[in-house]
Design a protein around this motif. Structure first.
Motif, PDB file in Angstrom:
ATOM      1  N   ASN A 165       0.838  -1.182   0.000  1.00 44.84           N
ATOM      2  CA  ASN A 165       0.000   0.000   0.000  1.00 44.84           C
ATOM      3  C   ASN A 165       0.890   1.255   0.000  1.00 44.84           C
ATOM      4  N   PRO A 166       0.764   2.143  -1.001  1.00 43.87           N
ATOM      5  CA  PRO A 166       1.619   3.335  -1.062  1.00 43.87           C
ATOM      6  C   PRO A 166       1.489   4.220   0.182  1.00 43.87           C
ATOM      7  N   GLU A 167       0.313   4.249   0.772  1.00 43.17           N
ATOM      8  CA  GLU A 167       0.106   5.060   1.980  1.00 43.17           C
ATOM      9  C   GLU A 167       0.905   4.499   3.157  1.00 43.17           C
ATOM     10  N   THR A 168       0.968   3.174   3.272  1.00 41.56           N
ATOM     11  CA  THR A 168       1.762   2.548   4.336  1.00 41.56           C
ATOM     12  C   THR A 168       3.240   2.839   4.124  1.00 41.56           C
ATOM     13  N   VAL A 169       3.691   2.768   2.883  1.00 40.41           N
ATOM     14  CA  VAL A 169       5.093   3.053   2.565  1.00 40.41           C
ATOM     15  C   VAL A 169       5.427   4.505   2.919  1.00 40.41           C
ATOM     16  N   ARG A 170       4.552   5.433   2.544  1.00 41.34           N
ATOM     17  CA  ARG A 170       4.750   6.850   2.861  1.00 41.34           C
ATOM     18  C   ARG A 170       4.813   7.059   4.371  1.00 41.34           C
ATOM     19  N   LEU A 171       3.940   6.390   5.093  1.00 45.43           N
ATOM     20  CA  LEU A 171       3.908   6.486   6.546  1.00 45.43           C
ATOM     21  C   LEU A 171       5.218   5.982   7.154  1.00 45.43           C
ATOM     22  N   MET A 172       5.716   4.851   6.647  1.00 42.46           N
ATOM     23  CA  MET A 172       6.964   4.285   7.174  1.00 42.46           C
ATOM     24  C   MET A 172       8.156   5.174   6.841  1.00 42.46           C
ATOM     25  N   ILE A 173       8.208   5.698   5.630  1.00 43.57           N
ATOM     26  CA  ILE A 173       9.299   6.619   5.275  1.00 43.57           C
ATOM     27  C   ILE A 173       9.266   7.808   6.228  1.00 43.57           C
ATOM     28  N   GLY A 174       8.083   8.357   6.468  1.00 43.11           N
ATOM     29  CA  GLY A 174       7.942   9.496   7.374  1.00 43.11           C
ATOM     30  C   GLY A 174       8.389   9.186   8.793  1.00 43.11           C
ATOM     31  N   MET A 175       8.163   7.964   9.237  1.00 45.33           N
ATOM     32  CA  MET A 175       8.549   7.581  10.595  1.00 45.33           C
ATOM     33  C   MET A 175      10.065   7.491  10.759  1.00 45.33           C
ATOM     34  N   PHE A 176      10.767   7.098   9.705  1.00 44.42           N
ATOM     35  CA  PHE A 176      12.201   6.844   9.824  1.00 44.42           C
ATOM     36  C   PHE A 176      13.077   7.881   9.133  1.00 44.42           C
ATOM     37  N   ASP A 177      12.471   8.848   8.496  1.00 49.09           N
ATOM     38  CA  ASP A 177      13.196   9.912   7.803  1.00 49.09           C
ATOM     39  C   ASP A 177      13.597  10.987   8.813  1.00 49.09           C
ATOM     40  N   ARG A 178      14.742  10.802   9.454  1.00 51.68           N
ATOM     41  CA  ARG A 178      15.177  11.724  10.505  1.00 51.68           C
ATOM     42  C   ARG A 178      15.622  13.074   9.949  1.00 51.68           C
ATOM     43  N   GLN A 179      15.926  13.144   8.651  1.00 44.80           N
ATOM     44  CA  GLN A 179      16.386  14.396   8.053  1.00 44.80           C
ATOM     45  C   GLN A 179      15.260  15.167   7.347  1.00 44.80           C
ATOM     46  N   ASN A 180      14.054  14.608   7.388  1.00 41.00           N
ATOM     47  CA  ASN A 180      12.889  15.232   6.727  1.00 41.00           C
ATOM     48  C   ASN A 180      13.137  15.532   5.254  1.00 41.00           C
ATOM     49  N   ARG A 181      13.704  14.562   4.549  1.00 39.10           N
ATOM     50  CA  ARG A 181      13.984  14.692   3.118  1.00 39.10           C
ATOM     51  C   ARG A 181      12.913  14.038   2.256  1.00 39.10           C
ATOM     52  N   GLY A 182      12.054  13.231   2.863  1.00 40.83           N
ATOM     53  CA  GLY A 182      11.097  12.456   2.079  1.00 40.83           C
ATOM     54  C   GLY A 182      11.709  11.150   1.600  1.00 40.83           C
ATOM     55  N   SER A 183      12.878  10.809   2.148  1.00 41.14           N
ATOM     56  CA  SER A 183      13.568   9.567   1.803  1.00 41.14           C
ATOM     57  C   SER A 183      14.402   9.164   3.016  1.00 41.14           C
ATOM     58  N   ILE A 184      14.922   7.944   2.971  1.00 44.37           N
ATOM     59  CA  ILE A 184      15.712   7.457   4.104  1.00 44.37           C
ATOM     60  C   ILE A 184      17.115   7.081   3.653  1.00 44.37           C
ATOM     61  N   ASN A 185      18.078   7.315   4.541  1.00 46.79           N
ATOM     62  CA  ASN A 185      19.456   6.925   4.250  1.00 46.79           C
ATOM     63  C   ASN A 185      19.697   5.500   4.769  1.00 46.79           C
ATOM     64  N   PHE A 186      20.913   5.031   4.683  1.00 46.81           N
ATOM     65  CA  PHE A 186      21.222   3.656   5.066  1.00 46.81           C
ATOM     66  C   PHE A 186      20.950   3.404   6.548  1.00 46.81           C
ATOM     67  N   GLU A 187      21.319   4.350   7.407  1.00 46.36           N
ATOM     68  CA  GLU A 187      21.086   4.165   8.847  1.00 46.36           C
ATOM     69  C   GLU A 187      19.582   4.079   9.142  1.00 46.36           C
ATOM     70  N   ASP A 188      18.804   4.958   8.516  1.00 47.16           N
ATOM     71  CA  ASP A 188      17.350   4.920   8.686  1.00 47.16           C
ATOM     72  C   ASP A 188      16.796   3.586   8.188  1.00 47.16           C
ATOM     73  N   PHE A 189      17.379   3.085   7.096  1.00 48.76           N
ATOM     74  CA  PHE A 189      16.925   1.833   6.503  1.00 48.76           C
ATOM     75  C   PHE A 189      17.091   0.666   7.469  1.00 48.76           C
ATOM     76  N   GLY A 190      18.194   0.636   8.209  1.00 50.04           N
ATOM     77  CA  GLY A 190      18.403  -0.433   9.191  1.00 50.04           C
ATOM     78  C   GLY A 190      17.302  -0.442  10.237  1.00 50.04           C
ATOM     79  N   ALA A 191      16.907   0.740  10.712  1.00 52.92           N
ATOM     80  CA  ALA A 191      15.824   0.838  11.691  1.00 52.92           C
ATOM     81  C   ALA A 191      14.493   0.412  11.065  1.00 52.92           C
ATOM     82  N   LEU A 192      14.260   0.822   9.822  1.00 56.57           N
ATOM     83  CA  LEU A 192      13.033   0.437   9.135  1.00 56.57           C
ATOM     84  C   LEU A 192      12.994  -1.075   8.922  1.00 56.57           C
TER      85      LEU A 192
END
Length: 174
Positions: A43-70
């Motif tokens: 679900n694209p909405e779930t993906v957007r929600l998860m990116i938002g939860m782990f995007d510590r830099q507020n870029r709309g995307s996640i880096n490698f460190e954020d990815f490990g937490a996700l």
């Protein structure tokens, strides 16, 4: 509990998902990589929600460190989902959702559980897929957390003005 995959394993997965080689994973890239076990896209909405939860830099995307937490987050949700999918159908029905939410400490009426199933059942089957289960639980948690901020005496009742309500809802990350 399963051991966390090696850093090298996560890096290999991250680089496969990061198709444009930007060093960041976008919601679109992550959606392509995720599977809910039913051959239908996450679900694209779930993906957007998860990116938002782990995007510590507020870029709309996640880096490698954020990815490990996700990765840990999704893995934990997967174990949880499987534990409540008693019939191993790959989805959660109303009764299974009620059991899951009860185990999380929610005491919701059958009517409200039915409303949640209707809200998060994308295919109209009366069941919720893995990705929609994540979204349902995260939205429920977020709304409950916001409600409790106003429920100072913890009696389950709040009195707020219309603008307070709107502020509460529009400031939620859901």
């Amino acid at each position: 509990m399963d051991a966390m995959p090696s850093r090298q394993f996560l890096w290999d997965v991250f680089t496969r998902i990061d198709r444009d080689r930007s060093g960041y994973i976008t919601a679109d890239e992550l959606q392509v990589a995720l599977s809910n076990g039913s051959w239908s896209p996450f679900n694209p909405e779930t993906v957007r929600l998860m990116i938002g939860m782990f995007d510590r830099q507020n870029r709309g995307s996640i880096n490698f460190e954020d990815f490990g937490a996700l990765w840990r987050y999704v893995t934990d949700w997967q174990k949880c989902f499987r534990s409540f999918d008693r019939d191993n159908s790959g989805n959660i029905d109303r009764h299974e959702l009620s059991n899951a939410l009860r185990s999380f400490g929610y005491r919701l009426s059958d009517g409200l559980v039915g409303t949640l199933v209707k809200k998060f059942d994308r295919h109209g089957n009366g069941t919720i897929l893995f990705d929609d289960f994540i979204q349902c639980c995260v939205v429920l948690y977020t709304l409950t957390h916001a409600f409790r901020a106003y429920d100072t005496d913890q009696d389950g009742v709040i009195t707020i003005h219309y603008e307070q309500f709107l502020n509460m809802v529009f400031n939620l990350k859901i």
